[in-house]
Scaffold this active site. Structure first.
Site, PDB file in Angstrom:
ATOM      1  N   GLU A 271      -4.847 -10.367 -21.922  1.00  0.00           N
ATOM      2  CA  GLU A 271      -5.349  -9.387 -22.811  1.00  0.00           C
ATOM      3  C   GLU A 271      -6.697  -9.639 -23.496  1.00  0.00           C
ATOM      4  OE1 GLU A 271      -2.388  -8.169 -25.857  1.00  0.00           O
ATOM      5  OE2 GLU A 271      -0.719  -8.234 -24.368  1.00  0.00           O
ATOM      6  N   LYS A 273      -8.803 -10.484 -26.492  1.00  0.00           N
ATOM      7  CA  LYS A 273      -8.692 -11.035 -27.739  1.00  0.00           C
ATOM      8  C   LYS A 273      -9.621 -10.117 -28.807  1.00  0.00           C
ATOM      9  CE  LYS A 273      -8.066 -15.085 -30.411  1.00  0.00           C
ATOM     10  NZ  LYS A 273      -8.709 -14.425 -31.823  1.00  0.00           N
ATOM     11  N   ARG A 278      -4.871  -9.428 -38.159  1.00  0.00           N
ATOM     12  CA  ARG A 278      -3.508  -8.818 -37.904  1.00  0.00           C
ATOM     13  C   ARG A 278      -3.009  -7.983 -38.673  1.00  0.00           C
ATOM     14  NH1 ARG A 278      -0.470 -13.305 -34.519  1.00  0.00           N
ATOM     15  NH2 ARG A 278       1.304 -12.066 -33.609  1.00  0.00           N
ATOM     16  N   ARG A 294      -1.299 -11.111 -41.485  1.00  0.00           N
ATOM     17  CA  ARG A 294      -0.702 -12.300 -40.753  1.00  0.00           C
ATOM     18  C   ARG A 294      -0.120 -13.353 -41.942  1.00  0.00           C
ATOM     19  NH1 ARG A 294      -3.869 -15.803 -36.972  1.00  0.00           N
ATOM     20  NH2 ARG A 294      -3.485 -17.831 -37.420  1.00  0.00           N
ATOM     21  N   GLU A 324      -3.773  -5.713 -33.935  1.00  0.00           N
ATOM     22  CA  GLU A 324      -5.177  -6.256 -34.405  1.00  0.00           C
ATOM     23  C   GLU A 324      -5.874  -4.958 -34.849  1.00  0.00           C
ATOM     24  OE1 GLU A 324      -5.638  -9.498 -34.674  1.00  0.00           O
ATOM     25  OE2 GLU A 324      -7.671 -10.136 -34.885  1.00  0.00           O
ATOM     26  N   PHE A 365      -0.530  -4.677 -29.548  1.00  0.00           N
ATOM     27  CA  PHE A 365      -0.182  -5.741 -28.444  1.00  0.00           C
ATOM     28  C   PHE A 365       1.266  -6.179 -28.505  1.00  0.00           C
ATOM     29  CE2 PHE A 365      -2.085  -8.486 -31.911  1.00  0.00           C
ATOM     30  CZ  PHE A 365      -1.249  -9.081 -32.191  1.00  0.00           C
ATOM     31  N   ARG A 441       4.306 -21.680 -32.893  1.00  0.00           N
ATOM     32  CA  ARG A 441       2.953 -21.965 -32.019  1.00  0.00           C
ATOM     33  C   ARG A 441       3.403 -22.566 -31.029  1.00  0.00           C
ATOM     34  NH1 ARG A 441      -2.082 -21.473 -34.022  1.00  0.00           N
ATOM     35  NH2 ARG A 441      -1.656 -21.606 -36.385  1.00  0.00           N
TER      36      ARG A 441
END
Ligand code: AMP
Length: 586
Positions: A271, A273, A278, A294, A324, A365, A441
């Protein structure tokens, strides 16, 4: 529960700086409290009465607190203020003056945790005329019944000055130790920090379960309650709720397209970026819309425009979507870098005007929750399909992120160029079959930001390294070329080279090539004949007064030696200027 019990815990926590000891103090305490008390106690333990994501604010100024202290103790405002000047801390002042006062009174009622919690919460809800007096009354009511130490913590909590030094990790562990201690074979010495956990594997399982429950609720109280009453199953069944933010999934970074594929698998979702910030957008069953950053700060009031897009263009009675928000120039329609809209995030006044001056487009997204259903364990590709059904796209308002499903490096390269030309930062690679992992993460998505327009630059100087690199020239001055054949410096590079020869292009190899080219040396700096051309990648070209070209590379990375190129074929300054202009997103 009496408030004094909680105060005892505060005092114990304040006596130690050791994390394990703090954890064991809390875990022992958690065993004692009933399920009903959990919410109040856990929040107060963290020094608050609202969860961190709640925008409500107790909002008590020091002046109001002085009045309350005076009302509760009968001691004059001036005297209290003098004491404040001496101590520098209103919590301590409260403790001292309540102590003096209490010696002359006979009895005091016992304060409950519930009473303290409720009175403090009410402070945030008062509005309109006579508010200050009502606030003073609410605080004074607590202080007249409080023992000296209690008054100290009441004052600190109200002023938002509680610092018990217990982080998220310790809170999570305290819950595991308290409710699953027997399962993980925990042995700890109460007075020390000697903790032994026999079954590390089981421990990790319970810790993960508590963490996951916390990640979707952002309240340790809910995790503790579930763990206490329903064990592991209870934790697993905690549902997220629209209106309550969940931790966002984070991304790792890759430097090459190959690494992108390697991390998320083939075929991958790729995708654009976007370079914005966010926004996790929620709509609850009642139709209330909330927006979180975020870091889960509530920014609903700052973005009335986004609230409208979400209301009008996303189907569903309730949902949580991940997106975003990107700024764009109203005149040219081009995306703007994040800095240009960052001022909107903290803005408290003239919101409508700034929204009109700095419009944003929402690029959605992911969808994490929809119509009562939690979707984090669904595959990314099915969440994406749902997204395509529920978003009514309108350019410059709300759109779905640009998406490509591919296994082909060439397609990704073209897509990168397209993303870059449209003013984006790069690409995201996402695993098609991965769940949404809040707060983690884990490589379900990775970012790829390196530009492909590498530069071929001439090495004009180098610096001898330090420590184990002292035998090598390890930092290189790099330059482009102008029409007259002059070399213009554009920065220094050292990243990208290997320590060991067999791993790829190494410091040693480059040193060997450069040594015969040295013209002069001064300290650690060596000047070299401009002969060797290297290919250099980077994240961004910036203007810079430091170098003769007037530009500098951000995060330069040496890719390879361009043996096929002579110095006169280095990238021309005009090319650098062109790239610089192209990356400017205005
Ligand atoms: P970074 O902030 O550099 O760690 O990159 C990750 C961030 O990129 C995320 O937190 C999002 O705010 C942002 N982002 C932009 N576009 C996307 C996208 N298509 N998918 C996921 N995150 C994105």
């Amino acid at each position: 529960m009496e408030y004094s019990k909680l105060v005892e815990v505060y005092e114990q926590l304040n006596k130690t700086t050791k994390r394990l000891e703090k954890t064991s103090i809390i875990s022992e305490f958690l065993k004692e409290i009933s399920a009903d008390e959990t919410e109040h106690v856990m929040l107060l333990l963290e020094g608050r009465v609202f969860p961190s994501y709640d925008a409500r604010d107790i909002g008590i100024a020091a002046r109001t607190m002085l009045k309350a202290l005076s009302a509760a103790t009968g001691i004059s405002g001036d005297k209290i203020e003098n004491e404040w000047k001496r101590q520098g801390d209103l919590g301590l002042v409260a403790e001292i003056i309540v102590k003096t006062k209490k010696q002359s009174t006979l009895h005091s009622a016992k304060l409950s945790v519930k009473k303290v919690f409720e009175n403090i919460r009410k402070l945030a809800e008062l509005e309109g005329e006579g508010t200050v007096e009502r606030k003073v009354q609410l605080i004074a009511e607590l202080l007249t019944s409080a023992k000296p130490a209690e008054s100290k913590y009441i004052v600190k909590t109200i002023l938002g000055e509680m610092r018990i030094g217990v982080g998220e990790g310790a809170m999570r562990d305290a819950i595991v130790w308290a409710f699953f201690g027997d399962k993980i074979g925990i042995k700890y010495v109460k007075e020390g920090n000697d903790v032994q956990i026999e079954d590390r594997e089981t421990y990790a399982k319970y810790a993960d379960a508590v963490q996951s429950a916390y990640d979707v609720t952002n309240e340790f109280a809910l995790a503790a309650k579930a763990a206490k009453s329903r064990g592991l199953d209870g934790l697993g069944n905690i549902e997220m709720k629209a209106g309550i933010p969940i931790k966002v999934m984070l991304s790792l970074k890759v430097d090459t397209i190959e690494d992108g594929f390697e991390t998320v698998g083939k075929p991958a979702a790729v995708e654009f970026k976007y370079d914005g910030f966010r926004i996790q957008a929620h709509k609850d069953e009642k139709g209330n819309i909330k927006l979180f950053t975020r870091r889960l700060e509530n920014v609903t009031n700052q973005f009335p425009d986004v609230v409208e897009f979400i209301r009008n263009n996303v189907r569903g009675k309730s949902f949580i979507i991940d997106s975003e928000a990107v700024g764009y120039d109203r005149k040219t329609g081009k995306y703007l870098p994040f800095q240009s809209i960052s001022q909107r995030i903290k803005r408290k006044y003239d919101i409508e005007k700034i929204a009109a001056d700095f419009p944003v487009e929402v690029n959605v997204f992911d969808v994490i929750y929809h119509d009562g259903k939690t979707l984090i364990n669904e595959e990314f590709q099915s969440r994406r399909k749902l997204l395509e059904k529920i978003i009514r796209q309108e350019r410059k308002k709300i759109v779905i992120s640009k998406f490509l499903k591919t296994s082909d490096k060439k397609h990704v390269e073209d897509f990168f160029k397209e993303a870059f030309e449209a003013g984006n930062e790069g690409l995201m690679f996402k695993a098609l079959n991965a769940p949404y992992k809040p707060g983690a993460r884990v490589g379900h998505m990775v970012k790829f930001k390196t530009m492909m327009e590498t530069l071929d630059l001439v090495i004009t100087g180098a610096e001898w390294g330090e420590g184990k690199r002292s035998k090598w020239l390890s930092s290189y001055q790099i330059a482009c070329i102008d029409e007259d054949g002059n070399f213009l410096e554009i920065g220094r590079a050292s990243t990208g080279l290997k320590e060991k020869e067999k791993e790829g292009l190494s410091f040693m190899e480059l040193t060997k090539l450069l040594k015969p080219l040295i013209i002069s040396e001064k300290g650690k700096e060596a000047k070299v004949k401009p002969k060797l051309v290297i290919e250099v990648g980077y994240e961004e070209i910036q203007k810079s007064p430091t170098y003769t070209s007037g530009f500098a590379l951000r995060f330069p990375r040496i890719i390879k030696i361009r043996e096929d190129k002579g110095p006169d074929e280095a990238s021309p300054i005009d090319y650098v200027k062109k790239l610089y202009a192209g990356q400017k997103k205005i």
